[in-house]
Scaffold this motif. Structure first.
Motif, short mmCIF file in Angstrom:
data_model
loop_
_atom_site.label_atom_id
_atom_site.label_comp_id
_atom_site.label_asym_id
_atom_site.label_seq_id
_atom_site.Cartn_x
_atom_site.Cartn_y
_atom_site.Cartn_z
N GLY A 146 0.80 -1.22 0.00
CA GLY A 146 0.00 0.00 0.00
C GLY A 146 0.83 1.27 0.00
N TYR A 147 2.16 1.13 0.02
CA TYR A 147 3.03 2.31 0.07
C TYR A 147 3.32 2.89 -1.31
CZ TYR A 147 4.11 0.95 4.88
OH TYR A 147 4.03 0.63 6.21
N SER A 148 3.69 2.02 -2.25
CA SER A 148 4.11 2.52 -3.55
C SER A 148 3.92 1.44 -4.61
CB SER A 148 5.59 2.92 -3.52
OG SER A 148 6.40 1.78 -3.25
N ALA A 168 -1.47 -8.15 1.01
CA ALA A 168 -0.59 -7.07 1.46
C ALA A 168 0.27 -6.54 0.30
CB ALA A 168 0.30 -7.56 2.60
N VAL A 169 0.85 -7.46 -0.45
CA VAL A 169 1.53 -7.10 -1.69
C VAL A 169 0.53 -7.38 -2.81
CG1 VAL A 169 3.47 -7.58 -3.24
CG2 VAL A 169 3.80 -7.62 -0.75
N GLY A 170 0.29 -6.40 -3.63
CA GLY A 170 -0.78 -6.47 -4.62
C GLY A 170 -0.77 -7.70 -5.50
N ASP A 171 -1.96 -8.22 -5.75
CA ASP A 171 -2.12 -9.36 -6.65
C ASP A 171 -2.11 -8.91 -8.10
OD1 ASP A 171 -2.51 -12.02 -7.34
OD2 ASP A 171 -4.68 -11.96 -7.01
N ASP A 172 -2.58 -7.68 -8.35
CA ASP A 172 -2.65 -7.16 -9.72
C ASP A 172 -1.26 -6.72 -10.17
OD1 ASP A 172 -5.42 -7.51 -9.91
OD2 ASP A 172 -5.77 -5.60 -8.91
N VAL A 173 -0.86 -7.23 -11.33
CA VAL A 173 0.45 -6.89 -11.90
C VAL A 173 0.22 -6.35 -13.31
CG1 VAL A 173 2.71 -7.77 -12.60
CG2 VAL A 173 1.60 -8.68 -10.55
N THR A 174 0.79 -5.18 -13.58
CA THR A 174 0.77 -4.62 -14.92
C THR A 174 2.07 -5.01 -15.61
OG1 THR A 174 -0.57 -2.75 -14.22
CG2 THR A 174 0.63 -2.51 -16.29
N ILE A 175 1.94 -5.61 -16.79
CA ILE A 175 3.12 -5.99 -17.58
C ILE A 175 3.21 -5.02 -18.76
CG2 ILE A 175 4.20 -7.79 -18.99
CD1 ILE A 175 2.62 -9.84 -17.26
N LEU A 176 4.36 -4.41 -18.91
CA LEU A 176 4.61 -3.45 -19.99
C LEU A 176 5.75 -3.98 -20.86
CD1 LEU A 176 4.69 -0.46 -17.55
CD2 LEU A 176 2.87 -0.85 -19.19
#
Length: 191
Positions: free
Chosen positions: A43-45, A174-182
């Motif tokens: 949730g920090y960055s 706690a650590v995001g499940d959603d991952v953006t791949i670029l």
């Protein structure tokens, strides 16, 4: 005699048009092709890391409005900016690079809007799990390379996945499940 000349001329033009409309395969250029991934950390960055070694080919047939891609990512080339964290991400809880040293994206379904491709529908295989994904193309250009003079294409594309779908659920939510791949790719026609 005139009709034979016209027939020969049209036949030549037809062959020329076929050659122009043929699919062209471009090979990824290592110094300008990378895959990045971004996720929220506690949730920090939003943290961004990348893979330094990405290879593959993209085939485009603009006349037929078709294309394909075959991309391989060396998962051991993950670069988080921290040697300690690189090892953490390569471990069994996440990429498990000893067992799965590569990730792949394969597509035979390039979607066009007008004259430009706007998406690739395909299969992402990561940590031994294959899932359908759509890479949305946000930037695209094909032209003569201004330095080498060869035909080249470049693009930026992105997709979003859930890491838990690929067997990497540790620390969710706690650590995001959603991952953006670029993905940024520049590729040249080596023919």
């Amino acid at each position: 005699m005139k009709s034979k000349l016209l027939i020969a001329l049209f036949a030549t033009l037809g062959m020329s048009m076929t050659a122009i409309a043929a699919p062209v395969t471009y090979t990824a250029e290592a110094n300008h092709t990378f895959a990045q991934f971004e996720y929220n950390h506690l949730g920090y960055s939003n943290q961004t890391s990348r893979f330094n070694t990405v290879t593959g080919t993209v085939t485009i047939d603009p006349a037929a409005k078709k294309g394909s891609a075959d991309i391989t990512i060396d998962t051991k080339s993950v670069d988080t900016g921290s040697a300690v964290f690189n090892g953490h991400i390569q471990g069994e809880d996440f990429l498990s690079t000893t067992q799965f040293p590569t990730a792949t994206f394969q597509s035979d379904d390039m979607i066009f809007k007008g004259d430009k491709p706007v998406a690739l529908k395909g299969v992402l295989t990561l940590k031994g799990v294959s899932k359908p994904v759509t890479l949305n193309i946000t930037n695209f250009a094909c032209k003569k390379h201004p330095m080498s003079g060869v035909d080249a294409c470049g693009a930026n594309a992105e997709t979003k996945v859930k890491r838990s779908d690929f067997g990497m659920a540790k620390y969710v939510p706690a650590v995001g499940d959603d991952v953006t791949i670029l993905i940024a790719i520049e590729a040249v026609n080596k023919q």
